[in-house]
Design a protein around this motif. Sequence first.
Motif, PDB file in Angstrom:
ATOM      1  N   ILE A   1       0.830  -1.202   0.000  1.00 37.80           N
ATOM      2  CA  ILE A   1       0.000   0.000   0.000  1.00 37.80           C
ATOM      3  C   ILE A   1       0.865   1.253   0.000  1.00 37.80           C
ATOM      4  O   ILE A   1       0.599   2.218  -0.708  1.00 37.80           O
ATOM      5  N   GLU A   2       1.921   1.212   0.792  1.00 29.99           N
ATOM      6  CA  GLU A   2       2.840   2.361   0.810  1.00 29.99           C
ATOM      7  C   GLU A   2       3.533   2.526  -0.537  1.00 29.99           C
ATOM      8  O   GLU A   2       3.770   3.654  -0.995  1.00 29.99           O
TER       9      GLU A   2
ATOM     10  N   GLU B   1      -1.948   9.332   1.673  1.00 36.19           N
ATOM     11  CA  GLU B   1      -2.796   8.310   1.056  1.00 36.19           C
ATOM     12  C   GLU B   1      -2.732   7.005   1.840  1.00 36.19           C
ATOM     13  O   GLU B   1      -3.763   6.391   2.138  1.00 36.19           O
ATOM     14  N   ALA B   2      -1.534   6.548   2.173  1.00 38.19           N
ATOM     15  CA  ALA B   2      -1.398   5.309   2.942  1.00 38.19           C
ATOM     16  C   ALA B   2      -2.000   5.477   4.334  1.00 38.19           C
ATOM     17  O   ALA B   2      -2.621   4.559   4.872  1.00 38.19           O
ATOM     18  N   ALA B   3      -1.850   6.662   4.923  1.00 40.30           N
ATOM     19  CA  ALA B   3      -2.413   6.922   6.249  1.00 40.30           C
ATOM     20  C   ALA B   3      -3.936   6.889   6.212  1.00 40.30           C
ATOM     21  O   ALA B   3      -4.583   6.424   7.156  1.00 40.30           O
TER      22      ALA B   3
ATOM     23  N   THR C   1       0.480  -0.603  17.304  1.00 38.28           N
ATOM     24  CA  THR C   1       0.689  -0.373  15.872  1.00 38.28           C
ATOM     25  C   THR C   1       0.653   1.117  15.559  1.00 38.28           C
ATOM     26  O   THR C   1       1.449   1.614  14.746  1.00 38.28           O
ATOM     27  N   PHE C   2      -0.261   1.819  16.201  1.00 31.65           N
ATOM     28  CA  PHE C   2      -0.361   3.271  16.002  1.00 31.65           C
ATOM     29  C   PHE C   2       0.905   3.961  16.497  1.00 31.65           C
ATOM     30  O   PHE C   2       1.453   4.841  15.817  1.00 31.65           O
TER      31      PHE C   2
ATOM     32  N   ALA D   1       2.352   2.823   8.348  1.00 29.09           N
ATOM     33  CA  ALA D   1       1.805   3.570   7.202  1.00 29.09           C
ATOM     34  C   ALA D   1       1.784   5.070   7.463  1.00 29.09           C
ATOM     35  O   ALA D   1       0.992   5.798   6.857  1.00 29.09           O
ATOM     36  N   ASP D   2       2.650   5.530   8.367  1.00 31.38           N
ATOM     37  CA  ASP D   2       2.759   6.952   8.691  1.00 31.38           C
ATOM     38  C   ASP D   2       1.462   7.519   9.262  1.00 31.38           C
ATOM     39  O   ASP D   2       1.214   8.728   9.219  1.00 31.38           O
ATOM     40  N   PHE D   3       0.647   6.634   9.836  1.00 33.92           N
ATOM     41  CA  PHE D   3      -0.667   7.049  10.325  1.00 33.92           C
ATOM     42  C   PHE D   3      -0.547   7.966  11.538  1.00 33.92           C
ATOM     43  O   PHE D   3      -1.202   9.019  11.618  1.00 33.92           O
TER      44      PHE D   3
END
Length: 834
Positions: free
Chosen positions: A392-393, A400-402, A438-439, A444-446
């Motif tokens: 996805i990245e 977008e990935a976030a 995970t956060f 995913a740079d979330f």
Amino acid sequence: MRQTRRAWLKGSGAAIASLGLAGCSETTEEKEPESGSGEDGASPESDEESTDAKPAKPAETAVAAEWNAMRARLWDALAAGEAGETGAGAAIASRTFDRFEQASGEYNAHEMLEETDESRYEAFEEALVELRTEGLEQNDIARGREEAGIADEQLRGAQQTLVGEPTAQAFDLQAFGTTVADSVMLASAGAFDAAETVANDAFERFEGAAVHDAIGEADSGVYERFERAMESVATAAGNEDEASVRSSASDALEAAIDGGYALAPSESAAGAGQIAAYQARGWDAAALAGLGGPSTAFAHAAALTVYRARAHDAAWLFERGKRDAAARVVENAFEHFEGARAHEALEEASEDAYHRFEEDGLDALATAIENDDPAGVDTAVDAIDDGLVTGIEALGTGSEAALIEAGFFKARTEDAVERYRLGENAVAAELVRGLFETFEANEADFHETLEETDDSLYETFEEEHLQGLIEACENGDDAAVDEHANGIRETLLEFETTVGSPAQVSAVESGYMAARVFDAGVLDALGASDRAETVVGETFEYFEKGAGGFHEALEDADHDRYESFEGALGDAQAAAGNDETVGATARAFNEQAVAATYTVVAAAGGSFGAAAASLMDDVYETFEGAQAHELLEEADQEAYEGFETALEEYIAALEASDAESDAAHETEMGVDEAAEAFATAALRAQFAVAGAADAAPVDGSADTAEETESAPDLQGGPNVVEGVPDDADHVVEMQATAYAPETLTVKQGETVAWKHAAGEPHTVTAFEDGIPSDAAYWASGGFDSEDGAREGWENGNGAVQSGQSYVHTFETTGEHEYVCIPHERFMTGTIVVE
């Protein structure tokens, strides 16, 4: 005169979609040239230069010019595909087909092509459809290029037949000029590789074209200017020099237009071609604006996140002792991925991620479930997560990935809530704790994207609701679980709508909704059918309330897809409510959700509005000093003013598409509407310059008395009624070129009504060898055989027109295949009777 379906429409007075031209409301009664000109509308001396046995009439020249604008749109669609925007390219091809099919009036692009050369007409329509379906929609650019070339050649050959070689060569050179100018559109969108490819391809095709030698002989200076400019466009694109691409493409188009005047037997013919070139540039601007939405790669990435949810569903079932059900989930996911559009995209974006997902993930998960290996299941799920996040990245950038990760977090939060409701408090708390970790790891740079977007939003999500949900699950606090789960939903949806465009949010929400319906399938497999029904019902309600703009975006993008999406969601809810297996309907809904993702993304656009407006500013500036300007103003003042007004309004609409305020969009015409209006004004101007202003195809009323008398009235026949009967069990809408739905399942004894919804009159004609052997033949018109139905249509019978429907009750089980005779290559359907 040979009777075509469009001649019958004129004879019957049936409504044909109008091009909506303003001003002139009548056409000439006969196809005769204007007085004071040669037979072809040119000056007398131009006849000596023509090699035509019969000079073209002015209106025919205008129609041939319109075909040039259509040729340009073919290459627009391919250019979008070259840039990786195959969805946008397919949409351009589809809209081109719709405009061609709905062309009205005596001298229109559709009927004139059919009457000029029926074989070319059929080959053109087939190639145009396959450019979309077999080329762009399948991401097969080579096939798309082949079909664009075939379609282009059919129009070029028809031009030669209709207006003679000199005019056809003039239009051919101008068509090469507009194709080279596609590089500007692509360079403006940052697709420099595609811009270079387009320029080189146009150069190569020009080198092999008859017009190459013709312009060299007619005007060597123009020839040298054109070739030099084409080479400069390719060089500038290779150097990623947008300004030079633009200036060189402008030089190429100017040389092509000048060459058109050198080659054409009259100024009027060359002038009509020049106006058509401006129309083509208008379509370029529309295409550029359409490239402004999220990329197809984003749709691929959004589609991939559902596989992450499915992997966790399989692990959930495995943990609860449902090994067979878990194995089926993995098997279904694997089969779906093998045929998915995202499959090849993932492999191309990151081969390592692709192998981790398929081999270390799905394959390993299936093996671990089969071997009853809990540790292997956990390892495989981690590999799927890792591989898909990496993929996805690779497919997206930055936020977008976030955005996609936010949708996945919502789906996993729902999993935790469902496990809590099943009494698995500790498991639910551990699941949310894993999301927290995970956060914190910024997958995913979330984490960083959310914090940078809105620090308050970030704190609300992490500290208040994520942490709060862990504690609520541990404490068995039902009210707090609901409060924090809802807080996470609302917070993350706010993040999505803040960072993403409506199309991006829609793609994320579509995946989230698919994950929820799959959860219902898991709950059903675990024996919690009541909760499964509630989950699907809540998902349906969520969509109806807007789903972050997804509901409106999907309905606007494709109403048929919107209805199919809702229908599949309703089927899943019904299955849960009727104690039927939810899994199959969940998979069917997922198909609609994935299709909806690509549909909304393909239909989005607007962020290149300023660049598109600048492109049209160039057209305006060029037109002011162009030879066609004077020709148009002298030929028809009203057409001239309409053209300039439409151009100005189009520029305003493009500028407004980039404005941030909603008020700007409310006070200006939409881009698509403005593009169509400008093209229509250009069409009228083409007729005016060609010397046939009164023959411009205003609407379907431009019929000669001879044609009206010889054309039979269209009749419906038995079971063709006004409106839709109240007792119809099902309704199939007949769109311009499709039945919706294309396949419908009914019960024995139920009645189906086919409602005319758009386009020309249609038929509903069963294939004689496509219905059960013991079924009575059926067709609109009441015919007892397929041959009879086809012969009836030739005589104007069996038509379903605007405001009408055809009604049939099915008594014989099995599959019943049928067709619309006048749209046979594109419009077929199936009724499955159970």
